[in-house]
Design a protein around this motif. Structure first.
Motif, short mmCIF file in Angstrom:
data_model
loop_
_atom_site.label_atom_id
_atom_site.label_comp_id
_atom_site.label_asym_id
_atom_site.label_seq_id
_atom_site.Cartn_x
_atom_site.Cartn_y
_atom_site.Cartn_z
N ARG A 175 0.86 -1.18 0.00
CA ARG A 175 0.00 0.00 0.00
C ARG A 175 0.89 1.23 0.00
N THR A 176 0.84 2.00 -1.08
CA THR A 176 1.65 3.20 -1.21
C THR A 176 0.75 4.33 -1.70
N ASP A 177 1.35 5.51 -1.88
CA ASP A 177 0.57 6.62 -2.40
C ASP A 177 0.36 6.50 -3.91
N ARG A 178 0.81 5.38 -4.51
CA ARG A 178 0.54 5.12 -5.91
C ARG A 178 -0.51 4.03 -6.10
N GLY A 179 -0.98 3.43 -5.01
CA GLY A 179 -1.99 2.38 -5.13
C GLY A 179 -1.82 1.31 -4.08
N PHE A 180 -2.33 0.12 -4.37
CA PHE A 180 -2.20 -1.00 -3.43
C PHE A 180 -2.26 -2.31 -4.21
N ALA A 181 -1.88 -3.39 -3.54
CA ALA A 181 -1.91 -4.72 -4.15
C ALA A 181 -2.10 -5.76 -3.05
N GLY A 182 -2.60 -6.92 -3.43
CA GLY A 182 -2.78 -7.98 -2.45
C GLY A 182 -3.46 -9.20 -3.04
N TRP A 183 -3.61 -10.21 -2.21
CA TRP A 183 -4.19 -11.49 -2.62
C TRP A 183 -5.60 -11.62 -2.07
N TRP A 184 -6.44 -12.35 -2.80
CA TRP A 184 -7.78 -12.61 -2.30
C TRP A 184 -8.27 -13.95 -2.85
N GLY A 185 -9.28 -14.50 -2.18
CA GLY A 185 -9.87 -15.76 -2.62
C GLY A 185 -11.14 -16.06 -1.84
N LYS A 186 -11.78 -17.17 -2.17
CA LYS A 186 -13.02 -17.56 -1.51
C LYS A 186 -12.71 -18.37 -0.26
N GLU A 187 -13.49 -18.14 0.79
CA GLU A 187 -13.26 -18.83 2.06
C GLU A 187 -13.39 -20.34 1.90
N LYS A 188 -14.35 -20.81 1.10
CA LYS A 188 -14.56 -22.24 0.93
C LYS A 188 -13.37 -22.90 0.24
N GLU A 189 -12.65 -22.15 -0.59
CA GLU A 189 -11.47 -22.71 -1.25
C GLU A 189 -10.26 -22.70 -0.33
N GLY A 190 -10.30 -21.84 0.69
CA GLY A 190 -9.24 -21.81 1.69
C GLY A 190 -7.92 -21.26 1.20
N SER A 191 -7.92 -20.53 0.08
CA SER A 191 -6.67 -19.97 -0.43
C SER A 191 -6.94 -18.61 -1.06
N THR A 192 -5.87 -17.83 -1.20
CA THR A 192 -5.96 -16.53 -1.87
C THR A 192 -5.13 -16.59 -3.13
N SER A 193 -5.72 -17.11 -4.18
CA SER A 193 -4.97 -17.38 -5.41
C SER A 193 -5.07 -16.26 -6.44
#
Length: 417
Positions: free
Chosen positions: A265-283
């Motif tokens: 997270r910077t003053d140029r934007g942000f990035a990160g991982w996400w996913g569904k709880e049922k899948e149990g991963s942030t792909s």
């Protein structure tokens, strides 16, 4: 989980602007109360009064994003002209006619000269202010159809049919020009007239440069604000509900808590991982680069053990208050059988259907925000399990809603939500 090797300009080499500092104060009351607050409308000296009901409990602090503290908005200088904005898909720019477009209510005209090079002017003839986008191309020059004035690639008038033979063309007979560049199939425009174009800030998408990568692109003009559009695109939680059965991936019964992990997270934007709880991963890897670029990337391995890359890319251009343009590009290094079976118009039609399904919600949301003139955190109840990206990106997306000057000679005076 395999890590994605996607690199993005603001993650590797951020170009920081003036940081916006905030102060916070805790909300300790556990009761429901009505809070009255005066908000000064910065465009006029008058005051407006609004009320808001807070239901603050320990449980709320666990499930809501940013509801346990309030940030005082700070004014920051930010010149929105010193950015590259996506104008159009390169392949769709006509070879034989000018194209009229808009950036922050500034009308511009894009065209190709006799050599196929791209040029961009202010869409206004200096003679009598006729739109140059209504003109034509003559020997690679742009001609105004009102009186036939012609302009070269540098914006200088080189022909006035009504000028006497012994007279010279006035030096003031010229049009304002904007720098443009063609990168990875998209035409970008630099709107600043006082700062030279910074090519290091042109967005670059690594997956689009991979061997075998193919994409399907569509362009959409939308009747709501650029910030509302970005917020909608940052919201994967609404897809199963709003777009149930629109395609083969959206199903209402799949609505569920989502997992989020913000990594940058910077003053140029942000990035990160996400996913569904049922899948149990942030792909899925989501990346936002202010003010226009949002992308979702994913890696997958096929039945032969080969790694492939997928990208959903969204390029958002603010065309004016309550208006925006969106370039959508979905692509991968391996295309599914469906992409080969269906014609391109089908994907454009399906994309239009999706935006139509959201249009009612977003238009009404746009109306409320313009009327209230307060930060979204004063109005939204963002859940940690569905709205983390919306809350994380609000500091940047709401800059567009709260700018007090639209592409003037002075920098924007913006408020960070």
């Amino acid at each position: 989980m395999a890590s994605i090797s996607f690199h993005h300009p603001f993650l590797l080499n951020p170009t920081p602007k003036k940081l916006i500092t905030t102060t916070t104060r805790s909300i300790t009351s556990s009761s429901i109360h009505i809070e009255q607050r005066e908000v000064r409308n910065r465009s006029t000296p008058s005051r407006t009064l609004f009320t808001k009901c807070h239901a603050v409990t320990e449980h709320d602090e666990k499930v809501l994003v940013g509801h346990s503290s309030e940030e005082e908005r700070q004014v920051a200088d930010y010149d929105w002209t010193e950015e590259w904005y996506p104008l159009y898909l390169t392949k769709d720019v006509p070879d034989d006619a000018p194209l009229g477009l808009t950036v922050f209510d500034q009308q511009v005209v894009l065209y190709k000269d006799g050599n196929g090079d791209l040029h961009c002017y202010q869409d206004r003839c200096p003679h009598r202010l006729a739109k140059l986008s209504e003109g034509q191309l003559v020997d690679g020059r742009l001609e105004c159809l009102y009186h036939g004035w012609q302009f070269d690639r540098e914006g200088k008038c080189v022909k006035i049919p009504q000028l006497p033979a012994d007279a010279t063309i006035p030096k003031s007979a010229c049009v304002r020009t904007y720098a443009v560049t063609d990168s990875q199939g998209v035409v970008w425009v630099w709107m600043s007239q006082k700062t030279p174009p910074n090519l290091d800030k042109v967005p670059w998408f690594e997956n689009f440069a991979r061997p075998g990568f193919q994409d399907t692109s569509t362009v959409h003009e939308l009747p709501y604000d650029h910030s509302i559009l970005l917020e909608n695109l940052m919201d994967p939680a609404h897809i199963p509900i709003s777009h149930d059965r629109t395609d083969w991936t959206a199903k209402r019964e799949d609505a569920q808590p989502l997992l989020f992990k913000v990594t940058e997270r910077t003053d140029r934007g942000f990035a990160g991982w996400w996913g569904k709880e049922k899948e149990g991963s942030t792909s899925n890897f989501l990346c936002f680069e202010a003010p226009c670029v949002l992308q979702n990337n994913r890696e997958f391995v096929d039945e032969k053990g080969e790694k492939h890359y997928f990208t959903g890319l969204f390029l958002c251009r603010p065309t004016g208050q309550g208006k925006s343009m969106l370039i959508v590009r979905f692509g991968a290094t391996k295309r599914s059988l469906l992409f080969t079976l269906f014609p391109k118009w089908y994907f454009h039609q399906n994309a239009c259907k999706i935006f139509e399904q959201d249009m009612g919600f977003l238009s009404s949301q746009n109306e409320v925000l313009l009327k209230e003139k307060v930060p979204t955190k004063e109005l939204y109840l963002n859940l940690r399990s569905s709205d983390t990206w919306v809350a994380t990106g609000s500091g940047w997306t709401k800059l567009g809603m709260e700018c007090l000057t639209i592409l003037g000679t002075a920098p924007f005076r913006c408020l960070k939500s």
